[in-house]
Design a protein around this motif. Structure first.
Motif, short mmCIF file in Angstrom:
data_model
loop_
_atom_site.label_atom_id
_atom_site.label_comp_id
_atom_site.label_asym_id
_atom_site.label_seq_id
_atom_site.Cartn_x
_atom_site.Cartn_y
_atom_site.Cartn_z
N CYS A 84 29.59 -96.89 0.65
CA CYS A 84 30.10 -96.13 -0.49
C CYS A 84 30.08 -94.63 -0.18
N PHE A 85 28.97 -94.15 0.38
CA PHE A 85 28.85 -92.74 0.72
C PHE A 85 29.93 -92.33 1.71
N ASN A 86 30.14 -93.14 2.72
CA ASN A 86 31.14 -92.80 3.73
C ASN A 86 32.54 -92.73 3.15
N ARG A 87 32.84 -93.61 2.21
CA ARG A 87 34.17 -93.57 1.59
C ARG A 87 34.31 -92.36 0.68
N LEU A 88 33.25 -92.01 -0.03
CA LEU A 88 33.27 -90.80 -0.85
C LEU A 88 33.44 -89.56 0.03
N ALA A 89 32.76 -89.56 1.17
CA ALA A 89 32.85 -88.43 2.09
C ALA A 89 34.28 -88.25 2.59
N GLY A 90 34.99 -89.35 2.72
CA GLY A 90 36.36 -89.27 3.20
C GLY A 90 37.31 -88.60 2.23
N SER A 91 36.90 -88.50 0.96
CA SER A 91 37.74 -87.84 -0.05
C SER A 91 37.31 -86.41 -0.32
N ALA A 92 36.21 -85.98 0.29
CA ALA A 92 35.67 -84.65 0.03
C ALA A 92 36.30 -83.60 0.93
N VAL A 93 36.22 -82.34 0.50
CA VAL A 93 36.63 -81.22 1.32
C VAL A 93 35.39 -80.41 1.67
N TYR A 94 35.47 -79.69 2.77
CA TYR A 94 34.31 -78.97 3.28
C TYR A 94 34.70 -77.54 3.66
N GLY A 95 33.69 -76.75 4.02
CA GLY A 95 33.95 -75.42 4.54
C GLY A 95 34.70 -74.53 3.58
N ALA A 96 35.74 -73.88 4.09
CA ALA A 96 36.51 -72.91 3.31
C ALA A 96 37.15 -73.55 2.08
N ALA A 97 37.60 -74.80 2.22
CA ALA A 97 38.23 -75.48 1.08
C ALA A 97 37.21 -75.71 -0.03
N ALA A 98 35.97 -76.07 0.33
CA ALA A 98 34.92 -76.26 -0.66
C ALA A 98 34.55 -74.92 -1.31
N GLU A 99 34.50 -73.87 -0.50
CA GLU A 99 34.19 -72.54 -1.04
C GLU A 99 35.24 -72.11 -2.06
N ASP A 100 36.50 -72.40 -1.80
CA ASP A 100 37.58 -72.04 -2.74
C ASP A 100 37.37 -72.71 -4.10
N ILE A 101 36.93 -73.96 -4.08
CA ILE A 101 36.70 -74.69 -5.33
C ILE A 101 35.53 -74.07 -6.09
N ILE A 102 34.48 -73.70 -5.37
CA ILE A 102 33.31 -73.07 -6.01
C ILE A 102 33.70 -71.72 -6.60
N ARG A 103 34.44 -70.93 -5.85
CA ARG A 103 34.85 -69.60 -6.33
C ARG A 103 35.74 -69.71 -7.57
N ALA A 104 36.59 -70.73 -7.59
CA ALA A 104 37.45 -70.92 -8.77
C ALA A 104 36.61 -71.24 -9.99
N ALA A 105 35.54 -72.03 -9.82
CA ALA A 105 34.65 -72.36 -10.93
C ALA A 105 33.89 -71.11 -11.40
N ILE A 106 33.52 -70.25 -10.45
CA ILE A 106 32.84 -68.99 -10.80
C ILE A 106 33.78 -68.10 -11.62
N GLU A 107 35.01 -67.97 -11.16
CA GLU A 107 35.98 -67.12 -11.84
C GLU A 107 36.24 -67.62 -13.27
N ALA A 108 36.19 -68.93 -13.46
CA ALA A 108 36.43 -69.50 -14.79
C ALA A 108 35.31 -69.12 -15.77
N LEU A 109 34.13 -68.77 -15.26
CA LEU A 109 32.99 -68.44 -16.12
C LEU A 109 32.81 -66.94 -16.29
N GLU A 110 33.31 -66.17 -15.35
CA GLU A 110 33.11 -64.71 -15.39
C GLU A 110 34.03 -64.04 -16.40
#
Length: 213
Positions: free
Chosen positions: A187-213
């Protein structure tokens, strides 16, 4: 059949400790932090979360908010939250050991859930941008719009190759039967296959930050 022997042994050993009701231990947050302490001796951690940021990347304010919410929901009288926060923070010492690795996968919705106040949420989101770059830590985020092989499922932690811990609303379940552990690894391996990492993950986090600021 011989191939079933490991499963039968695990089932026998785990019969009494597999299901631990929160009401039995909820009088002390400090005690609850020690429940899985022996599992941290493993060299590999794999965490999937669909509801909260996992403990390796939690900030103190976020930890405190989780524990206070737990006390409220379970009508607990535990008054040692600050001590418990210190103990949970101290767990990070395990990740300072370069021989250990920690892979975390979270759902994007965690970054946008309004569970706690905005200051706590912002503190937590900003720390993710720092904590995700630890050399032995990997953070994957499954975008809400991602095409995925594995459906959203319960939060679970895999320690090494032999133990899975699952936190339910009413209890903590510990799984050690090999065939069940194998299912969660798959299950973990299949979930990992749908995840993004690195710069793409950072973009998602920054978008969430901007939504709160």
């Amino acid at each position: 059949m011989p191939e079933e022997i490991p499963n039968l042994i695990a089932a026998s050993r785990n019969a009494e400790s597999a299901y631990l009701e929160w009401r039995r231990v909820s009088r002390s947050q400090r005690h609850m932090q020690d429940l899985a302490l022996k599992l941290f001796s493993e060299s590999q951690y794999r965490f999937y979360s669909s509801n909260l940021v996992p403990w390796p990347l939690q900030v103190p304010a976020y930890m405190r908010a989780i524990m206070l919410r737990f006390n409220d929901f379970h009508q607990s009288t535990a008054n040692d939250v600050e001590e418990a926060v210190k103990v949970r923070l101290a767990r990070r010492r395990f990740l300072k050991d370069g021989s250990r690795s920690c892979a975390l996968i979270i759902e994007e919705s965690i970054l946008r859930n309004r569970l706690f106040d905005d200051d706590t949420a912002l503190d937590q989101l900003r720390y993710l941008l720092v904590g995700m770059h630890q050399p032995n830590v990997s953070l994957g985020i499954i975008p809400s719009a991602a095409r995925r092989m594995q459906k959203l499922t319960e939060t679970f932690h895999i320690y090494g190759e032999k133990t899975v811990s699952i936190e339910l609303t009413s209890a903590m379940i510990t799984i050690t039967q090999p065939w069940e552990v194998d299912l969660y690894v798959r299950c973990f391996n299949r979930l990992a296959g749908s995840a993004v990492y690195g710069a793409a993950a950072e973009d998602i986090i920054r978008a969430a930050i901007e939504a709160l600021e």
